[in-house]
Design an enzyme around this catalytic site. Structure first.
Site, PDB file in Angstrom:
ATOM      1  CG  ASP A  22      -1.917   1.125   1.237  1.00 46.89           C
ATOM      2  OD1 ASP A  22      -1.954   1.880   0.257  1.00 46.89           O
ATOM      3  OD2 ASP A  22      -2.663   1.247   2.231  1.00 46.89           O
ATOM      4  CE1 TYR A  27      -6.855   8.908  -5.563  1.00 45.76           C
ATOM      5  CE2 TYR A  27      -5.299   7.097  -5.385  1.00 45.76           C
ATOM      6  CZ  TYR A  27      -6.594   7.567  -5.368  1.00 45.76           C
ATOM      7  OH  TYR A  27      -7.614   6.686  -5.146  1.00 45.76           O
ATOM      8  CG  ASP A  96      -3.528   3.678  -3.317  1.00 49.08           C
ATOM      9  OD1 ASP A  96      -4.398   2.923  -3.791  1.00 49.08           O
ATOM     10  OD2 ASP A  96      -3.730   4.419  -2.335  1.00 49.08           O
ATOM     11  CD  GLU A  97      -5.230  -0.697  -0.943  1.00 52.04           C
ATOM     12  OE1 GLU A  97      -5.259  -1.830  -0.398  1.00 52.04           O
ATOM     13  OE2 GLU A  97      -6.161   0.130  -0.853  1.00 52.04           O
TER      14      GLU A  97
END
Length: 543
Positions: A22, A27, A96-97
């Site tokens: 993560d 953003y 993002d993960e």
């Protein structure tokens, strides 16, 4: 670990090693705060807070405009590419993960390594006593070594920091990674799975249990993870059904059988932007035109051609003070896109696309009454691979198949092989093409031709041949029964116009033309002059 449910036992599989990555504070977006760094959070800045409110609680707040996510997407894919050097099982969750199944790499390293990993790298959740003896402890410790390598490379190569969770399934890895932030990693061993789940308190904190399911559970007085663990399974099954009840019940004990699924290309590529209230159709059109330009840039990076466009509108009702989102979609002709550069639309094709979009808007919004639009979004779906500029009409007709001619009633066949490519033209780079048809469509076309020929000419049969000439593709129908011939000439100029696929109705029309005009001279002179506006010959022959 075992959990008992009405006499049945669910076994927990410890064989895998899963890492959840993560990225830290990846953003943000204008108008609302999508995310914030940890310093801003200490000053009271929260997710989904209005920017105006965020500035009140933190006057020195520095904002990063997140309206255009182009750079974020590029960086996100770089992270995924880095992870692919460790495993081919990467499951993306947003930008993002990522889940990474490193089970094979762990096994390989444990076999090759002469030194046993005695300590876990990073934080450990729970007690290290009474660890499982199935070998999962050693695998997870090796997983922490790999997770640290990944995080070190993200920092050195991409200048990004992130948290990592390591567990024997996706559920535990995701929850463990959230226990120590930012820029840290945490491992949980199977013996501490129940303790980790109980640390979540409310059932809504369990990944996979959303708002609707939370409300259902609360309706039978299941509010905490402990409530869910202690519930009567029959009662839970009556509420959710046997399969869903078993899955939810297992989750409360940290049992998750869901595999890491390798993420392919997205099924939908979209962009949306919240905005100040729009009340004029001209303003809406201009905003949608801007969104379309940005969306085309995203699609060009994907490399495929879309066939459907979807519009999203959020309307604000001043009376009820409630905002509602609605969507509509419609199919679009993929030939409007330039296969060389999908971002470069001709003025005509851009107008066609904008006309489709505004029609969708008028279906969602009654422009004869006052309206207030607070969000607009566009997305493309139902993609096909971008065709090669070398695609030709001949490829459509003969790709990987041969044209058969029936020579007698015993079905003795003579094979005529057709050239694969047409001669290249001077402006081939300007082709606007559709994707080549499937082999199934080709087979339908060929069989229909042969059936028509056999019906018309009986035992005498009919020879169908194609010849590539300087002027284009010559299609010749030679009826042996009556010595009749008919030809169609497809000009190279029309090839340059992008003929890539003949629809079935056009194929049928072609054959009707042939049957009605057996004389070659009539086809060449009379029919070309008197063809209807939507005649197949007009489609194929410009002059």
């Amino acid at each position: 670990m075992k959990t008992k449910m009405e006499g049945e036992t669910t076994l927990d599989d410890h064989s895998k090693t899963i890492i959840h990555i993560d990225l830290d504070c990846f953003y943000a977006q204008k108008n609302i705060v999508v995310t914030s760094n940890y310093i801003a959070r200490e000053h009271g800045v929260k997710k989904c807070m209005l920017i105006s409110d965020a500035k009140k609680v933190c006057p020195n707040l520095t904002l990063v405009k997140g309206e255009d996510l182009h750079d974020y997407r590029q960086t996100s894919y770089k992270v995924t590419a880095l992870l692919q050097s460790y495993s081919n099982l990467i499951e993306r969750l947003g930008l993002d993960e990522n889940f990474v199944d490193v089970s094979n790499l762990v096994s390989k390293r444990l076999q090759e390594s002469a030194v046993t990993v005695t300590d876990a790298v990073g934080n450990v959740f729970g007690d290290l006593n009474d660890l499982c003896d199935c070998g999962c402890s050693g695998r997870l410790k090796m997983g922490t070594v790999i997770a640290q390598e990944i995080r070190d490379r993200m920092k050195s190569e991409l200048n990004l920091t992130g948290c990592a969770g390591i567990g024997h399934n996706k559920l535990l890895a995701k929850i463990a990674g959230s226990k120590h932030k930012p820029n840290q990693q945490t491992v949980v061993f199977p013996n501490s799975a129940v303790e980790l789940m109980l640390s979540l308190a409310h059932v809504s904190k369990i990944p996979g249990i959303g708002v609707t399911l939370t409300e259902q559970l609360c309706s039978i007085n299941i509010k905490t993870v402990e409530d869910l663990q202690n519930t009567n399974f029959g009662k839970l099954m009556n509420l959710l059904g046997p399969e869903k009840a078993r899955t939810v019940y297992d989750l409360s004990f940290g049992i998750d059988h869901a595999p890491v699924k390798s993420t392919g290309k997205p099924q939908s590529i979209g962009i949306e932007d919240s905005c100040k209230s729009l009340t004029i159709e001209g303003e809406v059109r201009e905003k949608l035109k801007q969104l379309l330009a940005r969306l085309l840039l995203l699609v060009s990076e994907d490399g495929r051609v879309p066939k459907t466009i979807k519009l999203t509108v959020r309307k604000f009702d001043k009376t009820s003070k409630v905002s509602a989102r609605e969507t509509r979609q419609c199919n679009i002709n993929s030939t409007i896109f330039n296969p060389k550069d999908i971002t470069k639309l001709t003025d005509t094709n851009e107008n066609k696309l904008m006309t489709c979009i505004m029609r969708l808007f008028n279906k969602l919004v009654n422009t004869n009454k006052p309206y207030h639009i607070t969000l607009l979004g566009l997305s493309f779906t139902k993609f096909v691979e971008r065709p090669s500029a070398r695609s030709t009409l001949t490829k459509f007709l003969v790709k990987d198949i041969e044209v058969q001619s029936i020579t007698n009633i015993e079905n003795v066949q003579e094979t005529v092989t057709i050239p694969e490519e047409l001669p290249s033209t001077s402006n081939a780079e300007n082709f606007e093409t559709e994707v080549e048809p499937s082999a199934k469509k080709m087979q339908i076309w060929r069989v229909a031709c042969e059936k028509e020929a056999f019906e018309d000419h009986g035992a005498g049969g009919l020879r169908l041949s194609l010849q590539v000439t300087g002027g284009g593709v010559e299609v010749e129908f030679d009826g042996k029964a009556d010595g009749h011939k008919s030809e169609y000439l497809l000009s190279s100029e029309r090839q340059r116009g992008g003929i890539r696929e003949l629809p079935l109705d056009m194929q049928q029309e072609l054959w009707e033309e042939y049957k009605q005009n057996r004389d070659r001279d009539k086809v060449c002179s009379s029919q070309l002059k008197k063809s209807k506006t939507n005649n197949i010959l007009n489609y194929l022959v410009k002059h």
